[in-house]
Scaffold this motif. Structure first.
Motif, mmCIF file in Angstrom:
data_model
loop_
_atom_site.group_PDB
_atom_site.id
_atom_site.type_symbol
_atom_site.label_atom_id
_atom_site.label_comp_id
_atom_site.label_asym_id
_atom_site.label_seq_id
_atom_site.Cartn_x
_atom_site.Cartn_y
_atom_site.Cartn_z
ATOM 1 N N GLN A 1 0.830 -1.205 0.000
ATOM 2 C CA GLN A 1 0.000 0.000 0.000
ATOM 3 C C GLN A 1 0.861 1.252 0.000
ATOM 4 O OE1 GLN A 1 -2.480 0.507 3.486
ATOM 5 N NE2 GLN A 1 -3.974 1.722 2.360
ATOM 6 N N SER A 2 1.943 1.257 0.780
ATOM 7 C CA SER A 2 2.822 2.434 0.850
ATOM 8 C C SER A 2 3.600 2.644 -0.441
ATOM 9 C CB SER A 2 3.796 2.290 2.023
ATOM 10 O OG SER A 2 4.753 1.269 1.767
ATOM 11 N N ALA A 3 3.759 1.586 -1.249
ATOM 12 C CA ALA A 3 4.567 1.661 -2.471
ATOM 13 C C ALA A 3 3.747 2.006 -3.709
ATOM 14 C CB ALA A 3 5.291 0.332 -2.689
ATOM 15 N N GLY A 4 2.463 2.278 -3.541
ATOM 16 C CA GLY A 4 1.638 2.652 -4.680
ATOM 17 C C GLY A 4 1.106 1.479 -5.473
ATOM 18 N N PHE A 5 1.138 0.294 -4.895
ATOM 19 C CA PHE A 5 0.585 -0.904 -5.521
ATOM 20 C C PHE A 5 -0.940 -0.769 -5.601
ATOM 21 C CE2 PHE A 5 -0.999 -5.303 -5.014
ATOM 22 C CZ PHE A 5 -0.315 -5.947 -6.034
ATOM 23 N N PRO A 6 -1.601 -1.186 -6.687
ATOM 24 C CA PRO A 6 -1.090 -1.984 -7.802
ATOM 25 C C PRO A 6 -0.705 -1.177 -9.053
ATOM 26 C CG PRO A 6 -3.463 -2.030 -7.846
ATOM 27 C CD PRO A 6 -3.081 -1.164 -6.668
ATOM 28 N N SER A 7 -0.848 0.160 -9.018
ATOM 29 C CA SER A 7 -0.457 0.927 -10.201
ATOM 30 C C SER A 7 1.051 0.865 -10.422
ATOM 31 C CB SER A 7 -0.903 2.383 -10.072
ATOM 32 O OG SER A 7 -0.253 3.024 -8.985
ATOM 33 N N HIS A 8 1.790 0.611 -9.348
ATOM 34 C CA HIS A 8 3.235 0.413 -9.414
ATOM 35 C C HIS A 8 3.534 -1.044 -9.055
ATOM 36 C CE1 HIS A 8 2.927 4.739 -9.202
ATOM 37 N NE2 HIS A 8 4.224 4.873 -9.435
ATOM 38 N N GLY A 9 4.325 -1.706 -9.892
ATOM 39 C CA GLY A 9 4.612 -3.114 -9.684
ATOM 40 C C GLY A 9 5.542 -3.374 -8.516
ATOM 41 N N LEU A 10 5.522 -4.614 -8.042
ATOM 42 C CA LEU A 10 6.369 -5.027 -6.918
ATOM 43 C C LEU A 10 7.196 -6.251 -7.294
ATOM 44 C CD1 LEU A 10 3.891 -4.709 -3.897
ATOM 45 C CD2 LEU A 10 5.673 -3.102 -4.588
ATOM 46 N N VAL A 11 8.250 -6.459 -6.510
ATOM 47 C CA VAL A 11 9.132 -7.612 -6.659
ATOM 48 C C VAL A 11 9.156 -8.356 -5.325
ATOM 49 C CG1 VAL A 11 11.490 -8.392 -7.127
ATOM 50 C CG2 VAL A 11 10.567 -6.398 -8.332
ATOM 51 N N VAL A 12 9.094 -9.674 -5.383
ATOM 52 C CA VAL A 12 9.190 -10.517 -4.184
ATOM 53 C C VAL A 12 10.295 -11.535 -4.407
ATOM 54 C CG1 VAL A 12 8.009 -12.150 -2.664
ATOM 55 C CG2 VAL A 12 6.721 -10.254 -3.688
ATOM 56 N N MET A 13 11.164 -11.678 -3.383
ATOM 57 C CA MET A 13 12.244 -12.670 -3.431
ATOM 58 C C MET A 13 12.558 -13.094 -1.999
ATOM 59 S SD MET A 13 15.516 -10.210 -4.354
ATOM 60 C CE MET A 13 14.662 -9.135 -5.496
#
Length: 288
Positions: free
Chosen positions: A144-156
């Protein structure tokens, strides 16, 4: 006129991340260039933000490698000696603690005329961030703080050393995000989350790339008074703008040295920022 150098020519845009959305309309409008994005161009070979492939050189040198690679492999087929490449970097702001800074560079390489001109932009307007989490709740809060879902995320699994098969990029759906985070937590007990900084996954970064393109256009439109080559721009700045109160020299720019990369002509311009005096707030004597 700089349009003489570029009008009607074809330029290869060395990207696989849809940067043409930010770059092509601006350059086409300014110079009547035809921008071609090559099919199958692999810009990831020159480094990835997720660090599974390290960048081979600094920002400028890496952009140059992209442009030259595109020209060497596609220039002859397209009948062009003109290429454009972009490279971004993210890190801490040098003046504002805990604030990230996005630096963007858009490079034009013209082998016909021996030109290499780069536009730059630096902005704190970025969602660049990362966090290690040990619960789905914490992961959703980060998203939510990163602007998801208009901005994509990476998980590892971890910030360094993750198996490339477990690095999940381009996540833009909440169900997908929940599923990948849950599986990573189950397997490793933790998950490292990052904002996806690839251009097509990050609208905020696209705006910064457009700013760097505008700076490139500004430089291309500034021609040398002697040889008329584009790219006549500030090569160095001389501090010493006098304080408005005591007239002591300050660290602000008194004069700018413009230089032509083609013929070597230089010109010194006093008060390039339109100021004859500096605010006393910048004076070491009035405001020690």
């Amino acid at each position: 006129m700089s349009s003489y150098w570029f009008a009607g020519r074809t330029a290869i845009l060395a990207t696989m991340h849809r940067k043409e959305a930010a770059i092509a309309p601006l350059l086409t409008s300014a110079f009547a260039l035809e921008i071609v994005v090559p099919d199958g161009f692999d810009s990831d070979q020159f480094g990835t933000f997720t660090r599974d492939i390290k960048r081979p050189a600094d920002q400028l040198a890496t952009a140059r490698l992209k442009a030259m690679h595109a020209l060497e492999h596609l220039g002859a087929a397209l009948g062009t000696e003109l290429a454009i490449a972009s490279e971004g970097s993210f890190g801490p702001h040098p003046l504002m603690p805990y604030v990230p800074l996005n630096r963007e560079l858009v490079l034009l390489v013209d082998r016909r005329h021996g030109l290499e001109i780069a536009g730059h932009a630096a902005t704190p307007d970025t969602n660049y961030s990362h966090q290690q989490v040990d619960s789905l709740e914490a992961a959703l809060k980060f998203a939510q703080s990163a602007g998801f879902p208009s901005h994509g995320l990476v998980v590892m699994p971890a910030a360094e050393g993750s198996d490339p098969t477990e690095i999940h990029k381009g996540i833009t759906q909440e169900d997908q995000f929940r599923e990948i985070v849950t599986a990573t937590l189950k397997r490793h007990g933790r998950a490292h989350l990052e904002t996806d900084m690839r251009a097509m996954m990050n609208p905020t970064r696209m705006k910064a790339i457009a700013l760097a393109t505008q700076d490139l256009i500004r430089k291309l439109q500034q021609t040398c008074p002697q040889c008329h080559a584009p790219g006549f721009d500030v090569g160095d700045r001389q501090p010493g703008l006098p304080c408005a109160l005591c007239h002591a020299p300050t660290s602000l720019t008194l004069a700018a040295l413009y230089r032509c990369a083609q013929c070597g002509f230089t010109e010194t311009v006093r008060y390039p920022d339109g100021q004859d005096f500096a605010d006393p707030a910048h004076c070491a004597y009035c405001n020690p």
